[in-house]
Write a protein that holds these residues in place. Sequence first.
Motif, PDB file in Angstrom:
ATOM      1  N   MET A  43      61.581 -14.686  44.942  1.00  0.00           N
ATOM      2  CA  MET A  43      63.050 -14.506  44.616  1.00  0.00           C
ATOM      3  C   MET A  43      63.347 -13.132  44.467  1.00  0.00           C
ATOM      4  N   THR A  44      64.304 -12.425  45.100  1.00  0.00           N
ATOM      5  CA  THR A  44      64.676 -11.220  44.858  1.00  0.00           C
ATOM      6  C   THR A  44      65.380 -10.929  43.353  1.00  0.00           C
ATOM      7  N   GLN A  45      65.177 -10.081  42.560  1.00  0.00           N
ATOM      8  CA  GLN A  45      65.819  -9.737  41.117  1.00  0.00           C
ATOM      9  C   GLN A  45      66.766  -9.017  41.469  1.00  0.00           C
ATOM     10  N   ALA A  46      68.029  -9.428  40.873  1.00  0.00           N
ATOM     11  CA  ALA A  46      69.115  -8.396  41.073  1.00  0.00           C
ATOM     12  C   ALA A  46      69.256  -6.939  40.382  1.00  0.00           C
ATOM     13  N   PRO A  47      69.529  -6.064  41.082  1.00  0.00           N
ATOM     14  CA  PRO A  47      69.547  -4.792  40.253  1.00  0.00           C
ATOM     15  C   PRO A  47      70.096  -4.807  38.832  1.00  0.00           C
ATOM     16  N   SER A  48      69.715  -3.761  37.863  1.00  0.00           N
ATOM     17  CA  SER A  48      70.136  -3.694  36.820  1.00  0.00           C
ATOM     18  C   SER A  48      71.362  -3.097  36.908  1.00  0.00           C
ATOM     19  N   PRO A  49      72.489  -3.119  36.026  1.00  0.00           N
ATOM     20  CA  PRO A  49      73.822  -2.608  36.073  1.00  0.00           C
ATOM     21  C   PRO A  49      73.316  -1.028  36.300  1.00  0.00           C
ATOM     22  N   ALA A  50      72.554  -0.540  35.563  1.00  0.00           N
ATOM     23  CA  ALA A  50      72.136   1.170  35.680  1.00  0.00           C
ATOM     24  C   ALA A  50      71.564   1.403  37.145  1.00  0.00           C
ATOM     25  N   ASP A  51      70.690   0.669  37.787  1.00  0.00           N
ATOM     26  CA  ASP A  51      70.413   0.842  38.875  1.00  0.00           C
ATOM     27  C   ASP A  51      71.504   0.546  39.977  1.00  0.00           C
ATOM     28  N   ALA A  52      72.313  -0.232  39.857  1.00  0.00           N
ATOM     29  CA  ALA A  52      73.359  -0.344  40.779  1.00  0.00           C
ATOM     30  C   ALA A  52      74.398   0.930  40.682  1.00  0.00           C
ATOM     31  N   MET A  53      74.415   1.497  39.424  1.00  0.00           N
ATOM     32  CA  MET A  53      75.359   2.445  39.313  1.00  0.00           C
ATOM     33  C   MET A  53      74.431   3.712  39.926  1.00  0.00           C
ATOM     34  N   LEU A  54      73.464   3.816  39.688  1.00  0.00           N
ATOM     35  CA  LEU A  54      72.578   4.868  40.485  1.00  0.00           C
ATOM     36  C   LEU A  54      72.684   4.909  41.990  1.00  0.00           C
ATOM     37  N   ASP A  55      72.749   3.851  42.497  1.00  0.00           N
ATOM     38  CA  ASP A  55      72.776   3.465  43.874  1.00  0.00           C
ATOM     39  C   ASP A  55      74.255   4.197  44.309  1.00  0.00           C
ATOM     40  N   VAL A  56      75.368   3.936  43.583  1.00  0.00           N
ATOM     41  CA  VAL A  56      76.695   4.663  43.723  1.00  0.00           C
ATOM     42  C   VAL A  56      76.459   6.198  43.685  1.00  0.00           C
ATOM     43  N   LEU A  57      76.001   6.760  42.917  1.00  0.00           N
ATOM     44  CA  LEU A  57      75.713   8.094  42.700  1.00  0.00           C
ATOM     45  C   LEU A  57      74.889   8.712  43.886  1.00  0.00           C
ATOM     46  N   ARG A  58      74.079   7.861  44.402  1.00  0.00           N
ATOM     47  CA  ARG A  58      73.155   8.440  45.509  1.00  0.00           C
ATOM     48  C   ARG A  58      74.023   8.412  46.488  1.00  0.00           C
ATOM     49  N   GLY A  59      74.959   7.405  46.788  1.00  0.00           N
ATOM     50  CA  GLY A  59      75.714   7.682  48.019  1.00  0.00           C
ATOM     51  C   GLY A  59      76.664   8.496  47.901  1.00  0.00           C
ATOM     52  N   CYS A  60      77.193   9.132  46.782  1.00  0.00           N
ATOM     53  CA  CYS A  60      78.139  10.042  46.481  1.00  0.00           C
ATOM     54  C   CYS A  60      77.646  11.308  46.639  1.00  0.00           C
ATOM     55  N   TRP A  61      76.376  11.694  46.018  1.00  0.00           N
ATOM     56  CA  TRP A  61      75.360  12.821  46.646  1.00  0.00           C
ATOM     57  C   TRP A  61      75.111  12.930  47.581  1.00  0.00           C
ATOM     58  N   GLN A  62      74.936  12.125  48.499  1.00  0.00           N
ATOM     59  CA  GLN A  62      74.501  12.291  50.013  1.00  0.00           C
ATOM     60  C   GLN A  62      75.576  12.615  50.781  1.00  0.00           C
TER      61      GLN A  62
END
Length: 350
Positions: free
Chosen positions: A1-20
């Motif tokens: 079972m895949t563990q849901a990302p933490s709020p900080a990891d999910a936010m980091l993904d948002v930052l990654r998209g904006c950065w790229q």
Amino acid sequence: MTQAPSPADAMLDVLRGCWQATFRDLPFEPDLPWAGSGADSLRSLHFMLRLEEALARPLALDLLEQDMTARQLAERLVREEAQATDDDTPLVFLLPGSLGDQPQLAAFRQHLAGTIRFETMRFPDVGDDMSVIGDIPATARLLVPVVQRRQPDGPVHLAGYSFGGIVAVELAHQLVVAGRRIGSLTLLDPFLRHRAFRAIEAAQDGETVPRLVGGNPFATADGGRLALLVDKAAFGIPLTLGALGLARRALLRGAGRLSPETLFWRRQRLIQRLRGRALRRWRRRTIDAPALLVLSDEAHRHFDAGEWDPLVPRRQRLDVGGKHVTLFRAEALARIAPAMTAMVTGREPA
């Protein structure tokens, strides 16, 4: 079972998209301090604007620090979201000056941290509809749903600095029409007169905004004397003549080949002209709400402060002296903070 990302990891993904999307030529390294990432100041601003859109909420200028990593920024954003949900500290919607959020406003917010929470609003920029940029009621109409979404009920507290003070008055009027109650209105050295506004904004630009431009403010990234003269004429002449639509088109058309310094400089000049036009056309409003009117000596030199009396009849006036651009220095803040806290909370300062 895949563990849901933490709020900080999910936010980091948002930052990654904006950065790229913003820094296509720079790798995203979440543990590298911002100052060492190669991100310049102009594109960092674009990054923050993209992040605002992704999160659907305004972000303050002082949120991003040079020694902060992307991971730390993600953690801070998650922490602020949690605090905003649980915190019962009064919320104030802050309308900045004509050029948007600036370091002196960051100092103001930090001075009142723990007593008042601020949501710093963002005005339309040169890439947006020019008819909105040059129209105060139209600008306020864009901000009404932001306030309604962020604070769906209860009294609304507004504050505005310089040009933002005028927008705050207009926004208060539109919120009242929409059925909301204004809990308090703090006006920080607002300027009612167009000519005074132009003089003050010019002085503010020269004294507090970083001069990113070198010897020639019309320099282009690729150089060339003929190209420089053509470019200078395409933007400078319409700007001087008041043909702001032509100046805007020249700015946007040349944005890809302009140096960041020149682009920054031109945006400032064009925004100042558009906001000045908006102030000249604004129809004055009367707001029947508790108000704190903070004035510098410079405001008294440019117009009669009594002009505000019929507009905010339930006002308390606070004269802090000094200049428009020094309004948030320590000695002035020591007087502004308790008066504003009392206005917002309804409690007399200790």
